[in-house]
Design an enzyme around this catalytic site. Structure first.
Site, mmCIF file in Angstrom:
data_model
loop_
_atom_site.group_PDB
_atom_site.id
_atom_site.type_symbol
_atom_site.label_atom_id
_atom_site.label_comp_id
_atom_site.label_asym_id
_atom_site.label_seq_id
_atom_site.Cartn_x
_atom_site.Cartn_y
_atom_site.Cartn_z
ATOM 1 N N LYS A 1 -73.969 8.882 -41.818
ATOM 2 C CA LYS A 1 -74.292 7.864 -40.814
ATOM 3 C C LYS A 1 -75.639 8.123 -40.128
ATOM 4 O O LYS A 1 -76.237 7.212 -39.576
ATOM 5 C CB LYS A 1 -73.183 7.777 -39.754
ATOM 6 C CG LYS A 1 -71.919 7.102 -40.262
ATOM 7 C CD LYS A 1 -70.916 6.952 -39.139
ATOM 8 C CE LYS A 1 -69.638 6.298 -39.630
ATOM 9 N NZ LYS A 1 -68.684 6.048 -38.551
ATOM 10 N N GLY B 1 -67.748 14.341 -30.843
ATOM 11 C CA GLY B 1 -68.172 14.184 -32.236
ATOM 12 C C GLY B 1 -68.846 12.837 -32.469
ATOM 13 O O GLY B 1 -69.293 12.176 -31.531
ATOM 14 N N GLY B 2 -68.873 12.437 -33.734
ATOM 15 C CA GLY B 2 -69.572 11.210 -34.125
ATOM 16 C C GLY B 2 -68.976 9.944 -33.530
ATOM 17 O O GLY B 2 -69.699 9.098 -32.989
ATOM 18 N N TYR C 1 -55.286 6.074 -36.605
ATOM 19 C CA TYR C 1 -54.347 4.992 -36.936
ATOM 20 C C TYR C 1 -53.270 5.439 -37.926
ATOM 21 O O TYR C 1 -52.444 4.640 -38.349
ATOM 22 C CB TYR C 1 -55.100 3.752 -37.470
ATOM 23 C CG TYR C 1 -56.136 4.089 -38.516
ATOM 24 C CD1 TYR C 1 -55.803 4.242 -39.847
ATOM 25 C CD2 TYR C 1 -57.462 4.262 -38.138
ATOM 26 C CE1 TYR C 1 -56.753 4.567 -40.788
ATOM 27 C CE2 TYR C 1 -58.426 4.595 -39.067
ATOM 28 C CZ TYR C 1 -58.071 4.748 -40.392
ATOM 29 O OH TYR C 1 -59.015 5.084 -41.315
HETATM 30 P P1 NAP Z 1 -65.356 14.754 -35.658
HETATM 31 O O1 NAP Z 1 -66.798 14.470 -35.400
HETATM 32 O O2 NAP Z 1 -64.981 15.615 -36.799
HETATM 33 O O3 NAP Z 1 -64.625 15.424 -34.368
HETATM 34 C C1 NAP Z 1 -64.683 14.902 -33.121
HETATM 35 C C2 NAP Z 1 -64.585 15.994 -32.062
HETATM 36 O O4 NAP Z 1 -63.237 16.323 -31.804
HETATM 37 C C3 NAP Z 1 -65.214 17.346 -32.390
HETATM 38 O O5 NAP Z 1 -66.608 17.274 -32.292
HETATM 39 C C4 NAP Z 1 -64.554 18.223 -31.352
HETATM 40 O O6 NAP Z 1 -65.236 18.074 -30.109
HETATM 41 C C5 NAP Z 1 -63.165 17.610 -31.190
HETATM 42 N N1 NAP Z 1 -62.146 18.365 -31.891
HETATM 43 C C6 NAP Z 1 -62.062 18.678 -33.208
HETATM 44 N N2 NAP Z 1 -60.946 19.360 -33.470
HETATM 45 C C7 NAP Z 1 -60.291 19.512 -32.290
HETATM 46 C C8 NAP Z 1 -59.083 20.140 -31.889
HETATM 47 N N3 NAP Z 1 -58.308 20.762 -32.768
HETATM 48 N N4 NAP Z 1 -58.730 20.090 -30.573
HETATM 49 C C9 NAP Z 1 -59.501 19.450 -29.658
HETATM 50 N N5 NAP Z 1 -60.669 18.848 -29.978
HETATM 51 C C10 NAP Z 1 -61.044 18.879 -31.277
HETATM 52 O O7 NAP Z 1 -64.578 13.404 -35.836
HETATM 53 P P2 NAP Z 1 -65.029 11.889 -35.565
HETATM 54 O O8 NAP Z 1 -65.756 11.390 -36.739
HETATM 55 O O9 NAP Z 1 -65.635 11.761 -34.234
HETATM 56 O O10 NAP Z 1 -63.587 11.181 -35.583
HETATM 57 C C11 NAP Z 1 -62.578 11.535 -34.672
HETATM 58 C C12 NAP Z 1 -61.278 10.834 -35.031
HETATM 59 O O11 NAP Z 1 -61.450 9.435 -34.887
HETATM 60 C C13 NAP Z 1 -60.817 11.069 -36.466
HETATM 61 O O12 NAP Z 1 -59.441 11.218 -36.477
HETATM 62 C C14 NAP Z 1 -61.213 9.786 -37.178
HETATM 63 O O13 NAP Z 1 -60.366 9.507 -38.265
HETATM 64 C C15 NAP Z 1 -61.069 8.775 -36.084
HETATM 65 N N6 NAP Z 1 -61.946 7.597 -36.244
HETATM 66 C C16 NAP Z 1 -61.370 6.377 -36.288
HETATM 67 C C17 NAP Z 1 -62.166 5.256 -36.400
HETATM 68 C C18 NAP Z 1 -61.504 3.899 -36.434
HETATM 69 O O14 NAP Z 1 -62.128 2.946 -36.905
HETATM 70 N N7 NAP Z 1 -60.319 3.770 -35.935
HETATM 71 C C19 NAP Z 1 -63.556 5.367 -36.468
HETATM 72 C C20 NAP Z 1 -64.114 6.641 -36.415
HETATM 73 C C21 NAP Z 1 -63.288 7.769 -36.306
HETATM 74 P P3 NAP Z 1 -65.378 19.243 -29.004
HETATM 75 O O15 NAP Z 1 -65.600 20.496 -29.792
HETATM 76 O O16 NAP Z 1 -66.507 18.798 -28.227
HETATM 77 O O17 NAP Z 1 -64.147 19.306 -28.204
#
Ligand code: NAP
Length: 270
Positions: free
Chosen positions: A66, A128-129, A215
């Site tokens: 991205k 995160g992202g 989801y």
């Molecule tokens: P990511 O960048 O891999 O992780 C997001 C953040 O979560 C990390 O930077 C970390 O932040 C925190 N984290 C990771 N593991 C953790 C744990 N065990 N306990 C507490 N905090 C933790 O993921 P992302 O791309 O942002 O996506 C996050 C979630 O949203 C995923 O499950 C993804 O499937 C979902 N999502 C859904 C949609 C949709 O359309 N519905 C779109 C995008 C993403 P810190 O270290 O700062 O705490």
């Protein structure tokens, strides 16, 4: 010949995007075909070439490209520029233009729940992202926003462009009063780790509403116990709808969006 669209990413095994987009094509009788295209980083330029040569009519981009895609674009929409990530690209009038439709997908959840976020304290968990699109959306809606993270110092660097954003630890969050919305932007609770939650049951009473970007499963442990709550499926469908609006240069109504969302929900959860 059908217009070709694709989702570009590194590992795309269980993506629902082809089902959603091909459903939209069928509903609106669009001569399109959407498929998955797993790409290694050094092959991103080849995908871009296919867009410029109109072999591909549009692409969605997911993890981890991205941000990598930004260097290939001629124009970036205002929301994608501020978020710092692009998930939708179109080639139009000789220009490659990038958008971030996750932003619109998340906004659809806020609209559906009729949530008031303006001047209210909203908590976005996980630096995160996905948090970037959520923060930009809540910022544009006038919220007083708090990014909650396990690593405040790191987040202060990565989120320095979000000027009005408060960056706090999970511990600091506890002492803040008048909490409005909490959004789970971490992978905590996602299948198969369904027992994981960033929030205790007792704490939920302090918030007016909770949104989980996850989801799968339909109801995460995080969501269990909120009076007003929503999972991330509408965001997933909403970002696809917005991408189609951009590619097809047409508007898709709230009613049509709702119908597509309900069909996808049925397919996924029944
Ligand atoms: P990511 O960048 O891999 O992780 C997001 C953040 O979560 C990390 O930077 C970390 O932040 C925190 N984290 C990771 N593991 C953790 C744990 N065990 N306990 C507490 N905090 C933790 O993921 P992302 O791309 O942002 O996506 C996050 C979630 O949203 C995923 O499950 C993804 O499937 C979902 N999502 C859904 C949609 C949709 O359309 N519905 C779109 C995008 C993403 P810190 O270290 O700062 O705490």
């Amino acid at each position: 010949m059908k217009n070709k669209y694709a989702l570009i990413g590194d590992k795309l095994g269980h993506s629902y995007s082809p089902i959603i987009h091909n459903m939209i094509f069928e509903k609106f009788q669009i001569d399109g075909e959407y498929s998955l295209l797993e790409v290694r980083c050094n092959n991103l330029a080849e995908v871009v070439k296919k867009l410029r040569e109109e072999e591909l009519s549009g692409i969605n981009i997911t993890i981890p490209y991205k941000t990598n895609i930004l260097e290939y674009l001629d124009e970036i929409s205002e929301e994608a520029k501020e978020i710092g990530a692009v998930n939708t690209v179109i080639y139009r009038d000789g220009k490659l233009i990038g958008h971030n439709t996750d932003y619109y997908g998340f906004k659809m959840i806020i609209s559906k729940l009729k949530l008031e976020v303006k001047n209210k304290k909203n908590f976005i968990c996980g630096a995160g992202g996905s948090a970037r699109a959520v923060i930009k959306c809540l910022e544009d809606l006038g919220g007083e926003n708090y990014l909650v993270t396990r690593d405040v110092e790191k987040a202060k660097i990565n989120f320095k462009d979000f000027k009005g954003l408060n960056i706090i630890s999970y511990k600091e969050r506890e002492s803040i009063s008048e909490k409005n919305l909490i959004v789970n932007c971490t992978p905590c609770g996602m299948y198969p780790n369904i027992e994981c939650s960033i929030l205790d049951v007792e704490e939920k009473k302090e918030y007016r509403a909770g949104i989980d970007l996850i989801y799968n499963p339909q109801k995460t442990r995080f969501l269990d116990g909120f009076k007003v709550g929503e999972n991330g499926l509408l965001m997933l469908v909403g970002q696809a709808i917005k991408a189609e609006e951009i590619w097809q240069d047409r508007e898709i109504s709230v009613d049509d969006t709702q119908e597509i969302y309900e069909k996808i929900k049925e397919l996924m959860y029944i």
